[in-house]
Design an enzyme around this catalytic site. Structure first.
Site, PDB file in Angstrom:
ATOM      1  N   CYS A  13       0.838  -1.194   0.000  1.00  0.00           N
ATOM      2  CA  CYS A  13       0.000   0.000   0.000  1.00  0.00           C
ATOM      3  C   CYS A  13       0.883   1.258   0.000  1.00  0.00           C
ATOM      4  O   CYS A  13       1.446   1.611  -1.021  1.00  0.00           O
ATOM      5  CB  CYS A  13      -0.970  -0.054   1.175  1.00  0.00           C
ATOM      6  SG  CYS A  13      -2.454   0.901   0.875  1.00  0.00           S
TER       7      CYS A  13
ATOM      8  N   HIS B 208      -3.685  -4.993   0.540  1.00  0.00           N
ATOM      9  CA  HIS B 208      -3.104  -5.548   1.770  1.00  0.00           C
ATOM     10  C   HIS B 208      -3.181  -7.078   1.759  1.00  0.00           C
ATOM     11  O   HIS B 208      -4.115  -7.653   2.335  1.00  0.00           O
ATOM     12  CB  HIS B 208      -3.854  -5.005   2.995  1.00  0.00           C
ATOM     13  CG  HIS B 208      -3.564  -3.563   3.263  1.00  0.00           C
ATOM     14  ND1 HIS B 208      -2.466  -3.163   3.983  1.00  0.00           N
ATOM     15  CD2 HIS B 208      -4.208  -2.434   2.890  1.00  0.00           C
ATOM     16  CE1 HIS B 208      -2.446  -1.841   4.058  1.00  0.00           C
ATOM     17  NE2 HIS B 208      -3.492  -1.372   3.396  1.00  0.00           N
TER      18      HIS B 208
ATOM     19  N   GLU C  47      -1.615  -9.155   3.423  1.00  0.00           N
ATOM     20  CA  GLU C  47      -1.469  -9.767   4.759  1.00  0.00           C
ATOM     21  C   GLU C  47      -2.825 -10.109   5.381  1.00  0.00           C
ATOM     22  O   GLU C  47      -2.908 -10.971   6.242  1.00  0.00           O
ATOM     23  CB  GLU C  47      -0.657  -8.840   5.689  1.00  0.00           C
ATOM     24  CG  GLU C  47      -1.348  -7.565   6.161  1.00  0.00           C
ATOM     25  CD  GLU C  47      -1.204  -6.383   5.200  1.00  0.00           C
ATOM     26  OE1 GLU C  47      -0.995  -6.632   3.989  1.00  0.00           O
ATOM     27  OE2 GLU C  47      -1.331  -5.233   5.651  1.00  0.00           O
TER      28      GLU C  47
HETATM   29  N1  GLN Z   1      -1.922   6.722   2.912  1.00  0.00           N
HETATM   30  C1  GLN Z   1      -2.050   5.965   1.713  1.00  0.00           C
HETATM   31  C2  GLN Z   1      -3.412   6.137   1.089  1.00  0.00           C
HETATM   32  O1  GLN Z   1      -4.344   6.505   1.736  1.00  0.00           O
HETATM   33  C3  GLN Z   1      -1.763   4.497   1.935  1.00  0.00           C
HETATM   34  C4  GLN Z   1      -2.737   3.838   2.852  1.00  0.00           C
HETATM   35  C5  GLN Z   1      -2.258   2.502   3.342  1.00  0.00           C
HETATM   36  O2  GLN Z   1      -1.080   2.217   3.310  1.00  0.00           O
HETATM   37  N2  GLN Z   1      -3.153   1.698   3.838  1.00  0.00           N
HETATM   38  O3  GLN Z   1      -3.564   5.882  -0.087  1.00  0.00           O
END
Ligand code: GLN
Length: 541
Positions: free
Chosen positions: A379, A513, A515
Site C-alpha cells: 500500500c 493488503h 497480509e
Molecule cells: N496513505 C495511503 C493512502 O491513503 C496508503 C494507505 C495505506 O497504506 N493503507 O492511499
C-alpha cells in the site's frame, strides 16, 4: 440449529479473549462444525477506521469493505472463515442506527430507551446473517464491570434466556495472578469478576483461567465452588510459546469437550494433526531470516498484527523462522540506512498514512533497489516505491504524493472516481474521514509473464484494499521506460495495483493488503515467495 457462545472477559484487559475465541472456533471446526465468529465492541466510534493505530492496533478490513477490530484477523487466520461486515459492531454503530430509526419515526412515538431499543438492536445484530452455522461465537469487547459494556451484557443475558441452555452458553475469561511472596495463584479476582457478571444476571457456564503456570486441582475446585461452575468446566488457559499452539493447549484442558458437554452433543474427537504439524514447524525451523519492517507505528506491534502473522506464515511455508526488525523510518532522516539495513535479508515497507517518516521509507526503498535486497512494498510501501523510482530513475525529482500537500508531479494522487463492478463510486477531498477510503476486495488483472503473475499462478486475483490515494496512471510510460513494470491493474486498466522491477531478485509493490488474507493453513503466496527470496538472500550475505 445454530448455537451461540458468548465470551466475556474479566479482571483485566489484554487476556487474549480474541485468541481464545479463535482457538475455540478452530477446535469446534476440527470437530466438524461450521462456525462464525463475531465481536461486539463497546466503544462509541462507529468503527475503528478513524482510530489511531496507537490506540487500537490494526484496522482489519473484510472482503465486503468493513473496517473492523483486529480480533477478526485472528478469527480468520485460525478458522479460514472470511469475516464479514456483519461480524463486528460497536456501540457507536448500534446507537447511530437506533437514532436514525428514531428520526425516521420508526418507533411510532415510543420513548426510545437503552432497554429495550438499544438491547433489541444488539440482539438483532447477534442473530443476523446466520444461515447454516452450527456455532456462532460472540466475543464481547472490554472487561466486565465497564460502564460502556453494560448494554451488551444485558442483551446477551436476554438472549441466554430467550434461546435457552440448549442454544446459548456463557464463557468467561479471567486471570489468576501469581503472588511470588505467597507462592500462590490467587482466585479472588476471578471470584469478584464472576460476582460482577452475576450482578447483571449472567451465570457463566465455563471459566477460562489465564495463568502463567499450572493451576493446582485445589484451586480449580475452589473456583468451581465459589463461582458455581462445574469443576471440569474451569479450564486452565496457560501461557504458551506460540499463539498457534493455543488450540492444542486448550483442547488438552478439555475446552471443546466441555462445550460439547454443555450442549449435550456427541461430536467426534477433533483431528488436530494439522495444528501439531504447524506448531512443530514453528518450534523447529531449519533456518532463520531477518526482515526489516520500516514503518511508523513500530512501537505498537498490534498496529501490524496481520503483517507479522503473514510473515510468520511465509516462514512456516519455507521452514524458517522469520525474525522481524521493526524500524521507525524517521530514524533515516538523521542516520544512514546502511547501518540498519546492511545485514537484513528482506525489507518491507507496510501500509501507512501521512508525510511523517515518508522520506525515510523512500530511502529504505532506494537501498533495497540498489543493493538488490528483496523488497516488499504494501500500500503506502508501494506508493513510496513508485515515488523513489520516479525521482531516482525516471528523472522526475519533484515526484510526490498529494497526501503530503499540493504536488507539482503527483505520482500518487487522490482519484475522485473509480469503478467497482459497474457501479461508479466517488471520493471527495472534503468528505468525512470515516468509511470513505477504497475499502474491501477488488479484482486485479495480472500481466502474463510478470513475477506477480508467476507467484499467483492466476490471471485475475482479488485482494483487500484500504487507502485513499492511487498511483497516477499518467506516469506509467515514463516509469516503465525507467524499468518499473506495472504487473497488476484494476480490470478497467485505470488503477495500478502491482508494480515490480524485473531485473531485481524480488521487488514488488502492491496497492492492496495481502497480509489480511494470509491464514495459518493457507499462507499468502506473496509472503511465501518473499520469504523464499529472503532465504536466498541470506545465503548471499
Ligand atoms: N496513505 C495511503 C493512502 O491513503 C496508503 C494507505 C495505506 O497504506 N493503507 O492511499
Amino acid at each position: 440449529m445454530t448455537r451461540f457462545i458468548f465470551i466475556t472477559g474479566g479482571v483485566v484487559s489484554s487476556l487474549g479473549k480474541g485468541l481464545a475465541s479463535a482457538a475455540l472456533g478452530s477446535l469446534l471446526q476440527a470437530r466438524g462444525f461450521k462456525v462464525r465468529l463475531r465481536k461486539l465492541d463497546p466503544y462509541l466510534n462507529v468503527d475503528p477506521g478513524t482510530m489511531s493505530p496507537y490506540q487500537h492496533g490494526e484496522v482489519y478490513v473484510t472482503d465486503d469493505g468493513a473496517e473492523t477490530d483486529l480480533d477478526l484477523g485472528h478469527y480468520e487466520r485460525f478458522t479460514g472463515v472470511a469475516s464479514r461486515q456483519s461480524d463486528n459492531v460497536t456501540t457507536g454503530r448500534i446507537y447511530s442506527n437506533v437514532l436514525a430509526k428514531e428520526r425516521r419515526g420508526d418507533y411510532l412515538g415510543a420513548t426510545v430507551q437503552v432497554i429495550p431499543h438499544v438491547t433489541d438492536a444488539i440482539k438483532e445484530f447477534v442473530l443476523s446473517d446466520v444461515t447454516d452455522e452450527d456455532f456462532v461465537l460472540c466475543e464481547i469487547g472490554g472487561t466486565v464491570g465497564d460502564i460502556e459494556s453494560l448494554p451488551f451484557l444485558e442483551a446477551i443475558r436476554q438472549l441466554g434466556n430467550e434461546l435457552g441452555r440448549d442454544r446459548a452458553m456463557f464463557v468467561h475469561l479471567t486471570l489468576l495472578p501469581y503472588i511470588p511472596s505467597a507462592g500462590e495463584l490467587k482466585t479472588k479476582p476471578t471470584q469478584h469478576s464472576v460476582k460482577e457478571l452475576l450482578s447483571v444476571g449472567i451465570q457463566p457456564d465455563m471459566l477460562m483461567c489465564r495463568s502463567d503456570r499450572p493451576i493446582p486441582q485445589g484451586e480449580r475446585r475452589k473456583i468451581a465452588l465459589f463461582c458455581n461452575v462445574r469443576e471440569e468446566a474451569v479450564i486452565p488457559a496457560l501461557d504458551v510459546d506460540t499463539i498457534y499452539s493455543v488450540p492444542l493447549s486448550y483442547h488438552e484442558q478439555g475446552l471443546d469437550a466441555q462445550v460439547c458437554k454443555h450442549f449435550r452433543i456427541d461430536a467426534p474427537e477433533p483431528d488436530l494433526t494439522p495444528w501439531r504439524k504447524v506448531v512443530e514447524r514453528i518450534r523447529q525451523p531449519e533456518g532463520e531470516v531477518t526482515i526489516a519492517v520500516v514503518g511508523k507505528y513500530t512501537s505498537l506491534l498490534d498496529s501490524y498484527k496481520s503483517l507479522a502473522e503473514a510473515l510468520q506464515h511465509g516462514g512456516i511455508a519455507n521452514n524458517v523462522r522469520v525474525r522481524l526488525n521493526w524500524i521507525d523510518s524517521q530514524i533515516f532522516e538523521s542516520e544512514d540506512v546502511v547501518q540498519y539495513l546492511d545485514d537484513v535479508h528482506g525489507i518491507l515497507v507496510p501500509g501507512g498514512f501521512g508525510e511523517r517518516g515518508a522520506s525515510g521509507k523512500i530511502e529504505a526503498v532506494r537501498f533495497a533497489r540498489e543493493r538488490k535486497v528483496p523488497y516488499f512494498g504494501i500500500c503506502f510501501g508501494m506508493q513510496m516505491a513508485v515515488i523513489e523510482a520516479a525521482r531516482n530513475l525516471a528523472g522526475i525529482p519533484k515526484a510526490s504524493s498529494t497526501e503530503f500537500g499540493p504536488a507539482e508531479e503527483p505520482l500518487v494522487g487522490l482519484m475522485t472516481e473509480w469503478v467497482r463492478g459497474n457501479q461508479l463510486e466517488k471520493r471527495s477531498q472534503a468528505g468525512d474521514l470515516g468509511g470513505t477510503m477504497r475499502l474491501g476486495a477488488y479484482e486485479c488483472r495480472l500481466t502474463p509473464g510478470t513475477h506477480a503473475h508467476q507467484i499467483y499462478g492466476a490471471d485475475i486475483i482479488s485482494e483487500r484494499h484500504r487507502h485513499r490515494y492511487e498511483v497516477n496512471i499518467n506516469y506509467r510510460e515514463r516509469l516503465e521506460a525507467a524499468g518499473l513494470v506495472f504487473s497488476g491493474m484494476s480490470p478497467d486498466g485505470l488503477l495500478p495495483e502491482i508494480v515490480e522491477f524485473p531485473d531485481h531478485p524480488w521487488f514488488i509493490g502492491v496497492q492492496f493488503h495481502p497480509e489480511l488474507k494470509s491464514k495459518i493453513f493457507d499462507p499468502h503466496p506473496l509472503f511465501t515467495s518473499f520469504v523464499k527470496a529472503a532465504v536466498e538472500q541470506s545465503r548471499l550475505v
